[in-house]
Scaffold this motif. Structure first.
Motif, mmCIF file in Angstrom:
data_model
loop_
_atom_site.group_PDB
_atom_site.id
_atom_site.type_symbol
_atom_site.label_atom_id
_atom_site.label_comp_id
_atom_site.label_asym_id
_atom_site.label_seq_id
_atom_site.Cartn_x
_atom_site.Cartn_y
_atom_site.Cartn_z
ATOM 1 N N VAL A 175 36.069 66.955 -18.435
ATOM 2 C CA VAL A 175 34.686 67.413 -18.303
ATOM 3 C C VAL A 175 34.110 67.114 -16.921
ATOM 4 O O VAL A 175 33.605 68.002 -16.239
ATOM 5 C CB VAL A 175 33.792 66.791 -19.397
ATOM 6 C CG1 VAL A 175 32.326 67.145 -19.151
ATOM 7 C CG2 VAL A 175 34.241 67.253 -20.770
ATOM 8 N N PHE A 176 34.184 65.853 -16.489
ATOM 9 C CA PHE A 176 33.447 65.472 -15.297
ATOM 10 C C PHE A 176 34.236 65.573 -14.002
ATOM 11 O O PHE A 176 33.672 65.434 -12.918
ATOM 12 C CB PHE A 176 32.872 64.066 -15.458
ATOM 13 C CG PHE A 176 31.712 64.030 -16.410
ATOM 14 C CD1 PHE A 176 30.471 64.513 -16.028
ATOM 15 C CD2 PHE A 176 31.865 63.541 -17.695
ATOM 16 C CE1 PHE A 176 29.405 64.500 -16.899
ATOM 17 C CE2 PHE A 176 30.799 63.517 -18.574
ATOM 18 C CZ PHE A 176 29.560 64.009 -18.182
ATOM 19 N N ARG A 177 35.550 65.749 -14.086
ATOM 20 C CA ARG A 177 36.319 65.876 -12.848
ATOM 21 C C ARG A 177 36.906 67.279 -12.693
ATOM 22 O O ARG A 177 36.871 67.857 -11.617
ATOM 23 C CB ARG A 177 37.462 64.851 -12.829
ATOM 24 C CG ARG A 177 36.987 63.418 -12.871
ATOM 25 C CD ARG A 177 36.669 62.940 -11.483
ATOM 26 N NE ARG A 177 36.178 61.567 -11.514
ATOM 27 C CZ ARG A 177 36.039 60.818 -10.432
ATOM 28 N NH1 ARG A 177 36.360 61.300 -9.262
ATOM 29 N NH2 ARG A 177 35.556 59.597 -10.524
ATOM 30 N N TYR A 178 37.490 67.788 -13.778
ATOM 31 C CA TYR A 178 38.179 69.073 -13.641
ATOM 32 C C TYR A 178 37.260 70.266 -13.863
ATOM 33 O O TYR A 178 37.439 71.299 -13.211
ATOM 34 C CB TYR A 178 39.430 69.112 -14.524
ATOM 35 C CG TYR A 178 40.570 68.393 -13.833
ATOM 36 C CD1 TYR A 178 41.439 69.091 -13.012
ATOM 37 C CD2 TYR A 178 40.716 67.018 -13.932
ATOM 38 C CE1 TYR A 178 42.451 68.442 -12.317
ATOM 39 C CE2 TYR A 178 41.726 66.348 -13.240
ATOM 40 C CZ TYR A 178 42.587 67.070 -12.438
ATOM 41 O OH TYR A 178 43.563 66.430 -11.742
ATOM 42 N N ALA A 179 36.269 70.149 -14.726
ATOM 43 C CA ALA A 179 35.335 71.266 -14.887
ATOM 44 C C ALA A 179 34.621 71.581 -13.567
ATOM 45 O O ALA A 179 34.532 72.758 -13.191
ATOM 46 C CB ALA A 179 34.344 70.979 -16.012
ATOM 47 N N PRO A 180 34.127 70.564 -12.813
ATOM 48 C CA PRO A 180 33.530 70.900 -11.514
ATOM 49 C C PRO A 180 34.527 71.526 -10.544
ATOM 50 O O PRO A 180 34.154 72.373 -9.734
ATOM 51 C CB PRO A 180 33.040 69.552 -10.981
ATOM 52 C CG PRO A 180 32.837 68.717 -12.184
ATOM 53 C CD PRO A 180 33.897 69.140 -13.160
ATOM 54 N N MET A 181 35.810 71.137 -10.640
ATOM 55 C CA MET A 181 36.791 71.785 -9.764
ATOM 56 C C MET A 181 36.872 73.273 -10.096
ATOM 57 O O MET A 181 36.965 74.111 -9.207
ATOM 58 C CB MET A 181 38.175 71.153 -9.950
ATOM 59 C CG MET A 181 38.302 69.795 -9.307
ATOM 60 S SD MET A 181 40.000 69.227 -9.424
ATOM 61 C CE MET A 181 39.740 67.467 -9.515
ATOM 62 N N TYR B 104 36.858 62.644 -20.443
ATOM 63 C CA TYR B 104 36.076 62.378 -19.232
ATOM 64 C C TYR B 104 36.625 63.158 -18.042
ATOM 65 O O TYR B 104 35.888 63.833 -17.324
ATOM 66 C CB TYR B 104 36.049 60.873 -18.901
ATOM 67 C CG TYR B 104 35.574 60.633 -17.501
ATOM 68 C CD1 TYR B 104 34.219 60.736 -17.191
ATOM 69 C CD2 TYR B 104 36.461 60.406 -16.462
ATOM 70 C CE1 TYR B 104 33.769 60.588 -15.892
ATOM 71 C CE2 TYR B 104 36.035 60.262 -15.157
ATOM 72 C CZ TYR B 104 34.690 60.354 -14.882
ATOM 73 O OH TYR B 104 34.245 60.229 -13.594
ATOM 74 N N PHE B 105 37.943 63.057 -17.842
ATOM 75 C CA PHE B 105 38.522 63.736 -16.676
ATOM 76 C C PHE B 105 38.390 65.258 -16.798
ATOM 77 O O PHE B 105 38.113 65.937 -15.818
ATOM 78 C CB PHE B 105 39.984 63.326 -16.479
ATOM 79 C CG PHE B 105 40.102 62.079 -15.660
ATOM 80 C CD1 PHE B 105 40.074 62.136 -14.280
ATOM 81 C CD2 PHE B 105 40.195 60.837 -16.273
ATOM 82 C CE1 PHE B 105 40.152 60.985 -13.509
ATOM 83 C CE2 PHE B 105 40.275 59.682 -15.505
ATOM 84 C CZ PHE B 105 40.254 59.744 -14.130
ATOM 85 N N VAL C 286 34.004 75.271 -8.745
ATOM 86 C CA VAL C 286 34.042 75.659 -7.337
ATOM 87 C C VAL C 286 34.192 77.169 -7.192
ATOM 88 O O VAL C 286 33.792 77.747 -6.182
ATOM 89 C CB VAL C 286 35.194 74.908 -6.612
ATOM 90 C CG1 VAL C 286 35.421 75.465 -5.222
ATOM 91 C CG2 VAL C 286 34.868 73.433 -6.512
ATOM 92 N N LEU D 27 33.018 73.677 -0.054
ATOM 93 C CA LEU D 27 34.457 73.959 -0.149
ATOM 94 C C LEU D 27 35.070 74.050 1.240
ATOM 95 O O LEU D 27 36.154 73.508 1.494
ATOM 96 C CB LEU D 27 34.677 75.260 -0.925
ATOM 97 C CG LEU D 27 36.130 75.665 -1.150
ATOM 98 C CD1 LEU D 27 36.868 74.599 -1.931
ATOM 99 C CD2 LEU D 27 36.211 76.998 -1.885
ATOM 100 N N THR E 125 27.963 75.891 -2.396
ATOM 101 C CA THR E 125 29.298 75.510 -2.865
ATOM 102 C C THR E 125 30.357 75.978 -1.877
ATOM 103 O O THR E 125 31.331 75.267 -1.612
ATOM 104 C CB THR E 125 29.572 76.115 -4.257
ATOM 105 O OG1 THR E 125 28.555 75.675 -5.151
ATOM 106 C CG2 THR E 125 30.914 75.676 -4.791
ATOM 107 N N PRO F 2 39.044 59.440 -25.037
ATOM 108 C CA PRO F 2 37.796 59.463 -24.258
ATOM 109 C C PRO F 2 38.053 59.639 -22.770
ATOM 110 O O PRO F 2 37.344 60.409 -22.099
ATOM 111 C CB PRO F 2 37.177 58.080 -24.516
ATOM 112 C CG PRO F 2 37.887 57.522 -25.687
ATOM 113 C CD PRO F 2 39.211 58.214 -25.808
ATOM 114 N N GLY F 3 39.070 58.979 -22.258
ATOM 115 C CA GLY F 3 39.388 59.085 -20.834
ATOM 116 C C GLY F 3 39.798 60.495 -20.458
ATOM 117 O O GLY F 3 39.356 61.036 -19.439
ATOM 118 N N VAL F 4 40.643 61.106 -21.306
ATOM 119 C CA VAL F 4 41.101 62.458 -21.004
ATOM 120 C C VAL F 4 39.920 63.423 -21.041
ATOM 121 O O VAL F 4 39.776 64.289 -20.168
ATOM 122 C CB VAL F 4 42.201 62.887 -22.001
ATOM 123 C CG1 VAL F 4 42.501 64.365 -21.871
ATOM 124 C CG2 VAL F 4 43.464 62.066 -21.745
#
Lengths: 334, 290
Positions: free
Chosen positions: A60-66, A57-58, A69, A308, A304, A53-55
């Motif tokens: 989807v919600f942290r790396y997908a937005p990166m 999360y990261f 960009v 950036l 965006t 679940p943690g992986v």
């Protein structure tokens, strides 16, 4: 954002966290390289299940937005998505830099950041030094308890308190300030009062909390030096100047680097809440501009690109300050 | 430390004590004023500039807000979102921290580096907004919870905490036939109660105070949280063009604002002693190198 600063501050100050985990590793993990990966995973399958679940999360919600960009370099079309939208190169950046809003935004952001840095940051250190001089522990603890509280309140509450205290005609601080000045200024909407108000809020909310890290640093200053200094006839202020301040110098530098790195993050919530039609000329900063142009007007790609640009400048500032700190032979962050 | 105090030193001490006491009082005054104002009548608020005790005690402001469906809804929503969100954050953080605390787990180093990178760099407001939108979470309370489900910093602290618990505990449990999940559930979690309680409090405060996520993700004002409600009530009536002033949110009287601020602040003040007990220890475990 402030959470990030806190996080980095503590993590860097401890010198702990992931970095030290890595450093300790060779001593305790002799078996890592042996065996096939599939065997390893089968053996520890429950650990990998827990990790999932943690992986996700990261990812989807942290790396997908990166990855998202990339729309700063595209013309984002909602139904085509991030991948399908056509590339436009640096078009949005060029538009932004040639936009008359740009110098105003840059100016507003830098001025607010500089004011916070020049006023709020030293005040934190001064408050910590004054608290450190208190030997009456009841007073020290009571004051600390009180000044930490505002840090835990939302910006909405801070803004609402300001609206009440500075309210036109009936607000107590409105009456006080206008009584002193003998004039009639609407502090909440007068552009000249916007910056002082923002800095004042920042001081009220975070100065007390900011002392925590300096007080912790102060408690580690070598006490013997004070006795030696007293024997040499150094007074109270000389002791602070020659022993206390040098003793916490590395903490001050680390906090300063972090503060400079966060300079452009002028706090979206605070500024957004205090912005109104009359003070917009001085209130617009990068963060609120991204919101107004991006979310409310739907210029996703353009905003965006603005965001950036801000992040890149922030990173350059962090590395730049760190480099300067090292050049002057002080301990840097990294 | 014994310091022979000079006369100048004593004067400094006295001045310092008075100054710090004043700082403490100034910090506190806005709360006292708002608290007093919330129990005052409308006439008194507009007549007296500043007071810390109402002349005429009145519950009118509270009666009004608690009879407003919009306020009740915002309050209930916020309590629920805070409770569920805190639970989700704890579960996500603990389940990820536990495997990462195992030094011999493969891929651990890579995942930790990615976590640290995410601490420094983020996609920013717009890409995150578009993601939430594409996931169909707009106007859904999960949008307030999921994007912040793990705080990388808390994750690393909890991971370090697990790592420092004696390895013998786990080994003996393993000999007794406990599974990994059994070890986490029966041994590590009971040992980490104080740490988890601290993070739960910090998480809860974060969600309770969150203004940006509801502003971004909840455009439907029947779904607003307390912070959104508070902002609308206090800003709408006397600031020009601050936003879409919905008549349903404009309070008829000044005193209502005081009462809403008190309700939004009170839970924080109630939990503050518990927070305070832990934050210095929890957040600054060996923080200064010296």
């Amino acid at each position: 954002m402030s959470q990030l600063t806190d996080a980095l501050a503590s993590d860097i100050a401890t010198g702990d966290g992931a970095a030290s985990g890595k450093a300790k590793k060779p001593a305790k993990a002799p078996k890592t390289k042996r065996g096939k990966l599939s065997v390893h995973i089968a053996h520890y399958k429950w650990l990998y299940v827990l990790l999932l679940p943690g992986v996700i999360y990261f990812a989807v919600f942290r790396y997908a937005p990166m990855y998202g960009v990339s729309i700063a370099f595209k013309e984002y079309v909602p139904f085509l998505g991030v991948n399908g939208s056509p590339w436009v190169g640096f078009q949005h950046f060029q538009d932004f830099f040639s936009n008359p809003d740009f110098p105003r935004l840059l100016g507003n952001t830098l001025i607010l950041a500089a004011l916070n840095l020049l006023v709020a940051f030293p005040l934190t250190i001064i408050l910590a030094l004054l608290l450190n001089e208190v030997r009456l522990s009841i007073l020290k603890r009571t004051v600390q308890t009180l000044v930490y509280i505002p840090h835990f309140l939302s910006w909405t509450i801070v803004a609402s308190l300001s609206f009440l205290l500075f309210a036109l005609d009936i607000g107590p601080l409105f009456q006080f300030i206008n009584g002193v000045l003998g004039t009639d200024i609407d502090i909440l909407s007068d552009p000249n009062w916007f910056r002082p108000l923002i800095v004042l809020q920042e001081i009220w909310k975070n100065t007390g909390w900011g002392t925590i890290i300096f007080l912790a640093a102060l408690s580690t200053v070598d006490q013997d030096q004070y006795e030696a200094a007293i024997i040499d006839g150094a007074g109270r202020f000389r002791r602070v100047w020659h022993i206390t301040l040098p003793g916490i110098r590395s903490t001050i530098i680390v906090m300063l680097i972090l503060a400079i790195g966060q300079m452009l993050n002028t706090g979206f919530e605070q500024i957004y809440l205090m912005t109104n039609a009359l003070n917009r000329s001085v209130a617009d900063v990068f963060d609120t501009y991204v919101y107004f142009v991006g979310i409310t007007q739907g210029a996703y790609s353009y905003s965006t690109a603005v965001g950036l640009f801000k992040s890149v400048v922030g990173i350059v500032l962090i590395f730049g300050t760190n480099w300067l700190a090292k050049r002057f032979n002080q301990s840097g962050l990294f | 430390m014994k310091i022979h105090n000079t006369r100048g030193g004593r004067i400094f001490d006295a001045a310092n004590y008075v100054f710090l006491a004043l700082i403490g009082i100034i910090t506190l005054l806005p709360f006292v004023y708002v608290f007093a104002g919330s129990f005052a009548t409308e006439a008194e608020i507009t007549r007296r500039a500043f007071f810390v005790w109402p002349e005429q005690f009145s519950l009118g402001s509270y009666e009004y807000i608690f009879s407003t469906p919009a306020f009740i809804r915002a309050l209930v929503t916020t309590v629920l979102v805070t409770a569920v969100g805190t639970l989700v954050q704890l579960i996500f953080t603990v389940t990820m921290a536990y495997p990462l605390a195992k030094r011999n787990l493969r891929g651990r180093k890579l995942i930790l580096s990615l976590v640290v990178f995410a601490m420094v760099f983020s996609g920013g407001m717009i890409p995150t907004f578009l993601l939430v939108k594409d996931l169909g979470l707009l106007n859904n309370y999960w949008a307030l919870i999921l994007p912040a489900a793990i705080n990388p910093f808390s994750l690393i602290i909890i991971k370090n905490f697990f790592q420092e618990l004696p390895a013998e505990l786990e080994e003996s449990a393993k000999m007794d036939g406990a599974t990994e999940i059994g070890i986490l559930w029966r041994i590590l979690l009971p040992l980490s109660k104080p740490v988890l309680a601290t993070f739960a409090l910090f998480y809860a405060v974060g969600i309770w105070n969150d203004f940006m996520s509801p502003l971004l993700y909840l455009s439907d004002n029947s779904k607003w949280t307390l912070q959104m409600y508070l902002r609308q009530v206090t800003a709408a009536s006397d600031l020009l063009g601050t936003g879409n002033a919905d008549p349903a949110y404009i309070p008829p009287e000044q005193g209502i604002k005081f009462a809403v601020i008190v309700v939004a602040t009170l839970p924080i003040l109630i939990f503050y002693p518990f927070l305070q007990k832990h934050f210095a220890k929890g957040m600054l475990i060996g923080s200064v190198k010296g």
